[in-house]
Design a protein around this motif. Structure first.
Motif, mmCIF file in Angstrom:
data_model
loop_
_atom_site.group_PDB
_atom_site.id
_atom_site.type_symbol
_atom_site.label_atom_id
_atom_site.label_comp_id
_atom_site.label_asym_id
_atom_site.label_seq_id
_atom_site.Cartn_x
_atom_site.Cartn_y
_atom_site.Cartn_z
ATOM 1 N N ILE A 1 -7.124 -2.410 7.974
ATOM 2 C CA ILE A 1 -7.971 -2.521 6.627
ATOM 3 C C ILE A 1 -6.993 -1.942 5.522
ATOM 4 C CG2 ILE A 1 -9.732 -2.299 4.922
ATOM 5 C CD1 ILE A 1 -11.574 -2.933 7.470
ATOM 6 N N PHE A 2 -6.747 -0.569 5.988
ATOM 7 C CA PHE A 2 -5.842 0.424 5.085
ATOM 8 C C PHE A 2 -4.617 -0.429 4.662
ATOM 9 C CE2 PHE A 2 -2.837 3.654 4.243
ATOM 10 C CZ PHE A 2 -3.207 4.057 3.365
ATOM 11 N N LEU A 3 -4.003 -0.924 5.808
ATOM 12 C CA LEU A 3 -2.649 -1.715 5.661
ATOM 13 C C LEU A 3 -2.748 -2.900 5.067
ATOM 14 C CD1 LEU A 3 -1.148 -1.079 9.415
ATOM 15 C CD2 LEU A 3 -0.652 0.207 7.276
ATOM 16 N N GLN A 4 -3.671 -3.340 5.055
ATOM 17 C CA GLN A 4 -3.970 -4.891 4.541
ATOM 18 C C GLN A 4 -4.179 -4.566 2.861
ATOM 19 O OE1 GLN A 4 -3.333 -7.777 5.380
ATOM 20 N NE2 GLN A 4 -2.769 -7.478 7.255
ATOM 21 N N GLN A 5 -4.898 -3.664 2.675
ATOM 22 C CA GLN A 5 -5.183 -3.179 1.419
ATOM 23 C C GLN A 5 -3.797 -2.862 0.708
ATOM 24 O OE1 GLN A 5 -8.149 0.009 1.582
ATOM 25 N NE2 GLN A 5 -9.837 -1.415 1.289
ATOM 26 N N ALA A 6 -2.921 -2.205 1.408
ATOM 27 C CA ALA A 6 -1.729 -1.906 0.664
ATOM 28 C C ALA A 6 -0.755 -2.894 0.542
ATOM 29 C CB ALA A 6 -0.982 -0.743 1.707
ATOM 30 N N GLN A 7 -0.849 -4.030 1.335
ATOM 31 C CA GLN A 7 -0.163 -5.140 1.389
ATOM 32 C C GLN A 7 -0.561 -5.890 0.297
ATOM 33 O OE1 GLN A 7 2.712 -6.018 3.355
ATOM 34 N NE2 GLN A 7 2.871 -7.695 1.941
ATOM 35 N N VAL A 8 -1.920 -6.091 -0.098
ATOM 36 C CA VAL A 8 -2.425 -6.908 -1.180
ATOM 37 C C VAL A 8 -1.837 -6.208 -2.518
ATOM 38 C CG1 VAL A 8 -4.508 -7.249 -2.527
ATOM 39 C CG2 VAL A 8 -4.390 -7.715 -0.181
ATOM 40 N N ALA A 9 -1.796 -5.085 -2.659
ATOM 41 C CA ALA A 9 -1.440 -4.187 -3.805
ATOM 42 C C ALA A 9 0.212 -4.335 -3.931
ATOM 43 C CB ALA A 9 -1.515 -2.523 -3.545
ATOM 44 N N ILE A 10 1.031 -4.346 -2.781
ATOM 45 C CA ILE A 10 2.256 -4.863 -2.947
ATOM 46 C C ILE A 10 2.715 -6.324 -3.590
ATOM 47 C CG2 ILE A 10 4.441 -5.135 -1.532
ATOM 48 C CD1 ILE A 10 3.511 -2.849 0.056
ATOM 49 N N ASP A 11 1.835 -7.144 -2.981
ATOM 50 C CA ASP A 11 1.878 -8.592 -3.156
ATOM 51 C C ASP A 11 1.455 -8.854 -4.804
ATOM 52 O OD1 ASP A 11 2.956 -9.348 -1.157
ATOM 53 O OD2 ASP A 11 1.086 -9.811 -0.029
ATOM 54 N N ILE A 12 0.445 -8.113 -5.398
ATOM 55 C CA ILE A 12 0.258 -8.244 -6.804
ATOM 56 C C ILE A 12 1.471 -7.557 -7.742
ATOM 57 C CG2 ILE A 12 -1.452 -7.416 -8.244
ATOM 58 C CD1 ILE A 12 -3.673 -7.536 -6.269
ATOM 59 N N GLU A 13 1.914 -6.476 -7.198
ATOM 60 C CA GLU A 13 3.051 -6.212 -7.946
ATOM 61 C C GLU A 13 4.223 -7.122 -7.908
ATOM 62 O OE1 GLU A 13 3.420 -3.572 -9.901
ATOM 63 O OE2 GLU A 13 1.177 -2.985 -9.367
ATOM 64 N N ASN A 14 4.553 -7.667 -6.767
ATOM 65 C CA ASN A 14 5.452 -8.697 -6.985
ATOM 66 C C ASN A 14 5.303 -9.740 -7.859
ATOM 67 O OD1 ASN A 14 7.268 -7.423 -5.036
ATOM 68 N ND2 ASN A 14 6.120 -8.254 -3.323
ATOM 69 N N VAL A 15 3.915 -10.220 -7.906
ATOM 70 C CA VAL A 15 3.661 -11.409 -8.881
ATOM 71 C C VAL A 15 3.845 -10.843 -10.214
ATOM 72 C CG1 VAL A 15 1.797 -12.715 -9.762
ATOM 73 C CG2 VAL A 15 2.063 -12.306 -7.406
ATOM 74 N N ASP A 16 3.458 -9.683 -10.566
ATOM 75 C CA ASP A 16 3.623 -9.025 -11.967
ATOM 76 C C ASP A 16 5.251 -9.086 -12.384
ATOM 77 O OD1 ASP A 16 1.001 -8.701 -12.295
ATOM 78 O OD2 ASP A 16 0.958 -6.543 -11.776
#
Length: 412
Positions: free
Chosen positions: A96-111
């Motif tokens: 879950i910790f790794l997936q939360q980090a991946q979600v944050a990275i993907d959101i930054e890529n969208v921005d």
């Protein structure tokens, strides 16, 4: 001499009644008597089965994990949603910790992609205005157009990556929730099949670890009967039944048919029910009020299911009915092709002697036989002993005695 003669004659006359009484009593047969009474004779079906819980939940794991804690024991009362078992969850928390980090990275890529698309869109507009003035070539315009289009595609891909990572996070969180086994219903814990340290395994084949806890509503206990295919057509919903179990008092419990199976039991169920043919049907009987607390699921039981509800009729105990063969030689007209049939009779006790009387019988149960013709209410009939009854004749002198034991049916 004459005086002595008359004296002896007088003694003989006075003693003769006593002599006759003693002589006659010496030839009397002791028999047991019962009276012709009016009662209801009901056709019934006998069956056997087991007690089951109609509301029961057998908990199985959805993931493979080691059991860290079991919060209940057999007999505990639980409420719906109450945690019962905890499974090991450390690995899932890390996922879950790794997936939360991946979600944050993907959101930054969208921005970042949105900023890039905005910049390329402004550049494309400037180039388009310069193309109209003839300052730049068509090649510069096409290059700006395709760069903007590629950036938009990258932005859409980045948004899809965010959805994918969020779905993976949600899945991991769902698996984490599955490490806590909760009660799906309120009831009583009737079985705990796993211990801390053992591994829970999702399976439907009954392998070790696939069954965790069984919860049941004890008030929903009912009877699952195995009814033969020859009898199933005589039953109906709400039919009356009496259930007998080893732990119940004589007479059993009253119940009503709540379910009648349409299809027969399959081979495995028939084998479990000790029915080698498999041609039996499941019939569920709901127990009525005043159920004792000592009833438990899995207990074996027997049942008498009534199929009719007729009016009262004259009856005698079944042991009073005797029969022999009746042929054409007796002067009775028999159907064509039928040379003989059974003639039934009873011995009526009247004035200290037996009277052999032919009767016509009707329905019967475990104890009593209906008499349609041949007897009247309250007449006395001989019911035993059986060795005497089988040898009685018409006009046999009898003496009435009390029956040595009452005969009771298994289920009343």
């Amino acid at each position: 001499m004459s005086k002595l003669f008359w004296s002896l004659a007088m003694i003989f006359i006075l003693a003769s009644p006593l002599v006759l009484r003693v002589f006659s009593q010496a030839h009397q047969v002791d028999v047991e008597i019962d009276r012709v009474t009016s009662r209801v004779i009901r056709d019934s079906v006998l069956s056997s089965g087991n007690l089951i819980y109609n509301e029961e939940a057998q908990l199985t794991p959805e993931i493979i994990a080691r059991v860290t804690s079991v919060q209940v024991v057999e007999g505990d009362k639980v409420e719906k949603g109450q945690p019962l078992i905890y499974l090991e969850d450390l690995d899932l928390k890390e996922v879950i910790f790794l997936q939360q980090a991946q979600v944050a990275i993907d959101i930054e890529n969208v921005d970042r992609q949105e900023i890039n698309v905005k910049n390329l869109h402004a550049r494309f507009q400037r180039i388009a205005s310069l193309l109209d003035k003839g300052i730049i070539t068509r090649e510069n315009y096409d290059d700006a157009y395709y760069q903007l289009k590629a950036a938009k595609s990258d932005l859409e891909a980045s948004k899809l990556n965010v959805k994918r990572s969020k779905a993976a996070l949600k899945q991991a969180e769902q698996r984490l929730r599955q490490t806590i086994i909760k009660a799906p219903m309120s009831g009583t814990v009737v079985a705990v099949s796993i211990k801390p340290g053992e591994t829970a395994v999702p399976s439907t084949t009954g392998i070790p670890g696939s069954s965790l806890i069984t919860i049941a509503n004890e008030a929903s206990i009912m009877v699952d009967l195995n009814v033969d295919e020859n009898d199933i057509g005589n039953l109906a919903i709400d039919g009356e039944a009496y259930i007998s179990c080893p732990t119940l008092p004589e007479g059993g419990l009253k119940g009503r048919i709540s379910e009648i199976a349409i299809a027969p039991r399959n081979a495995s169920e028939a084998f479990a029910a000790n029915d080698a043919t498999g041609r039996s049907y499941s019939v569920k009987v709901a127990l009525l009020k005043n159920r004792p607390d000592k009833l438990r699921s899995g207990m074996s039981c027997r049942a008498k299911i009534y199929t009719t509800n007729p009016d009262p009729a004259l009856t005698v105990p079944v042991q009073a009915i005797m029969s022999d063969r009746l042929s054409d030689d007796d002067g009775v007209s028999l159907p064509r092709g039928q040379r003989s049939k059974s003639k039934k009779y009873v011995f009526v006790a009247s004035n200290g002697r037996t009277e052999k009387r032919t009767v016509i019988t009707g329905a019967a149960d475990d104890e009593y036989q209906e008499i349609k013709v041949g007897l009247k209410a309250n007449e006395k009939v001989v019911i035993g002993p059986s060795r005497i009854l089988s040898s009685l004749q018409d006009e046999t002198p009898i003496a009435e005695i009390q029956p040595q034991g009452e005969s009771y049916a298994l289920l009343n």
